[in-house]
Design a protein around this motif. Structure first.
Motif, mmCIF file in Angstrom:
data_model
loop_
_atom_site.group_PDB
_atom_site.id
_atom_site.type_symbol
_atom_site.label_atom_id
_atom_site.label_comp_id
_atom_site.label_asym_id
_atom_site.label_seq_id
_atom_site.Cartn_x
_atom_site.Cartn_y
_atom_site.Cartn_z
ATOM 1 N N ALA A 25 0.793 -1.230 0.000
ATOM 2 C CA ALA A 25 0.000 0.000 0.000
ATOM 3 C C ALA A 25 0.824 1.278 0.000
ATOM 4 O O ALA A 25 0.289 2.341 -0.376
ATOM 5 N N GLN A 58 4.020 0.068 -9.131
ATOM 6 C CA GLN A 58 2.797 0.700 -8.689
ATOM 7 C C GLN A 58 2.352 0.100 -7.354
ATOM 8 O O GLN A 58 2.387 -1.108 -7.173
ATOM 9 N N SER A 104 -0.763 -0.398 -4.539
ATOM 10 C CA SER A 104 -2.208 -0.561 -4.614
ATOM 11 C C SER A 104 -2.914 0.649 -4.006
ATOM 12 O O SER A 104 -2.392 1.304 -3.083
ATOM 13 N N ASP A 105 -4.098 0.940 -4.523
ATOM 14 C CA ASP A 105 -4.898 2.014 -3.943
ATOM 15 C C ASP A 105 -5.348 1.651 -2.535
ATOM 16 O O ASP A 105 -5.518 2.525 -1.684
ATOM 17 N N GLU A 106 -5.545 0.353 -2.301
ATOM 18 C CA GLU A 106 -5.989 -0.119 -0.997
ATOM 19 C C GLU A 106 -5.417 -1.500 -0.756
ATOM 20 O O GLU A 106 -5.493 -2.372 -1.631
#
Length: 525
Positions: free
Chosen positions: A54, A198, A200-202
């Protein structure tokens, strides 16, 4: 750095061995300290994985863990010249934190190797034929496993064919710090190639917490009378509900203790769905079902209690057995663990060949998700049977050791081979079962799940050691009744094998997520 993970493991076992030989009540104490460090490392991996997913990405977290390990080795080296124990305790803490990044590094290396090989595979495939695809898939898996095995073998070769152990402990840890520092710099030199990842968004933990919070807020709500009472958010509704009592519930079916999670998707008619979602009062059906797919795996976790105790025993009392036997040189402990690793790799490869053979038939059932779940359950079952056999072989071997004047260390080969097979079958099967049964968005939790299973067993072995200290577990390996402990462990593994069979077919086997049309990767890793 992967090489050094193997070196550090053997160094720790060798330190344990010398403590055993020194006597003075070190057997129970060393077992407690070893399992405390290993158990905390497994649990810390979960936090490292969450932060990596995250916030930081894997490269940054691996860098932090590697630097922490180097600092711990340096502190152990310094503590050899100091009468104070503060530096030693700080070093143990740093090494515990650093060791938590080992699994993260393993997964990162595997993913990168697979990405490179898959990119080359796409270039080579021009005709798009199924035969060509299958051939390249097989070559890719073999090359991936070979690359992952090479660093570990190099680490053991450094130990087996150098004078690494024929020195004082302060020199050993100094050289270890230098070696790991060199590997660390080598890793950093290539970081420009793979640092841009990248996050994770959550995280999976954030999603679980959000859904549990929403479900708790709706705990007094009644289940809706129809599927329209749930927040679908434009998703398909085909065969995703079932009637239970006076209301409609969401699939998959889970034990009673976790059925309340469905309430996280219940809508309040007076408020718009978008407003409820923005305020965290409701979650979509898709998200709730993704989290519910974890529940059967969590129940299954309890049946691996005895297996995790065996893994913890292999890192402590198996080593104690070896320390009391006749050795040809100072490297026989290392050879035992190399044999265990080799047995695990061979077992994984055999499982891959069996799966590849079944896939070649190309029947509808052999390419379905249910087939993957079934074969994974069977694979884990064979691993747990191997665990029972390993315990009874260790039990018979301990009888032989206690009542024989001289026993060579080669007599322990069978139980270390069985231990390696057990770990490969159970953990490999767990990974496949997790990917086949759990929603794809939760796959990143697979490594944490396996570390949780092992970590719980390592920590729970500590109360066993404390309870049996002075009765079965004496101050010295030469007076300890390990045969009784191994017999108890074998019976416990056999009993929990039946529990595993019940839970796997009662919950895990019966139902999977029907809307997940994507077939999980059947290749063994």
């Amino acid at each position: 750095m992967l090489q050094h993970c193997g070196i550090l493991g053997v160094l720790y076992y060798d330190g344990l061995l010398r403590r055993f030989e020194g006597g003075g009540g070190y057997l129970p104490i060393s077992a407690i300290l070893t399992n405390l460090q290993d158990g905390l490392s497994s649990l810390l991996f979960i936090f490292a994985s969450l932060i990596s997913e995250a916030y930081t990405g894997p490269v940054t977290m691996i860098t932090i863990c590697a630097a922490t390990s180097i600092e711990g080795l340096i502190l152990i080296w310094i503590s050899a010249y100091s009468e104070s124990s503060g530096a030693l305790y700080a070093a143990i803490l740093l090494l515990t934190i650093g060791k938590s990044g080992q699994t993260l590094l393993d997964s990162f290396l595997q993913n990168k190797v697979e990405e490179i090989l898959e990119a080359r595979e796409k270039i080579e495939i021009k005709d798009g034929s199924t035969e060509k695809q299958n051939e390249l898939d097989l070559i890719r898996i073999i090359l991936t496993n070979t690359w992952l095995l090479v660093p570990l073998v190099v680490g053991y070769v450094v130990i087996l064919f150098t004078d690494f152990f024929n020195q004082d402990y302060d020199i050993i840890f100094r050289n270890s710090a230098v070696l790991m520092g060199g590997c660390y710099l080598l890793f950093l030199f290539g970081s420009t190639k793979y640092r841009h990842e990248q996050v994770s968004d959550e995280s999976y933990f954030g999603k679980i917490f959000r859904i549990c919070k929403a479900a708790y807020g709706r705990r007094r709500s009644d289940y809706p009378a129809s599927e329209n009472g749930y927040y679908w958010k434009g998703n398909v509704r085909t065969n995703l509900c079932y009637v239970y009592g006076k209301g409609v519930r969401l699939k998959p079916r889970v034990p009673r203790l976790f059925r309340w999670l469905d309430k996280a998707a219940i809508l309040v008619p007076e408020v718009s769905p978008d407003t409820q979602e923005r305020d965290g009062k409701v979650c979509s059906v898709k998200e709730v079902r993704e989290v519910k797919s974890l529940v059967p795996m969590n129940y299954l976790c309890f049946s691996f209690f005895a297996y995790s105790l065996l893994v913890a025993t292999g890192n402590t009392f198996f080593v104690a057995q070896a320390s009391s036997m006749t050795t040809t040189n100072g490297y026989d402990i290392s050879k035992l663990f190399l044999i265990k690793v080799a047995a695990g790799k061979v077992s994984r490869f055999i499982c891959f060949l069996i799966m590849a053979g079944l896939r070649s038939k190309r029947t509808t059932y052999s390419t379905s998700k249910t087939f993957v779940v079934t074969t994974s359950i069977i694979r884990i079952g064979f691993g747990m049977v191997s665990a029972v056999i390993c315990c009874f072989v260790a039990w018979k071997m301990e009888f032989y050791r206690l009542y024989s004047l001289e026993v060579k260390i080669e007599a322990l080969y069978p139980q270390f081979i069985l231990l390696g097979m057990t770990e490969a079958l159970v953990e490999g099967g767990l990974t496949k079962l997790f990917h086949a049964h759990v929603a794809k968005s939760m796959w990143s939790f697979a490594d944490s799940y396996i570390e949780l299973v092992n970590g719980i067993g390592k920590l729970l072995l500590i109360p066993f050691v404390l309870a049996l200290r002075g009765s079965w577990l004496k101050e010295s390996i030469y007076t300890t009744d390990l045969n009784r402990f191994y017999l108890m462990l074998g019976i416990l593994n056999a009993a929990l094998l039946l529990v595993y069979g019940y839970y796997s077919f009662r919950y895990t086997y019966k139902e999977t997520c029907p809307e997940d049309a994507a077939q999980p990767d059947l290749e063994d890793k």
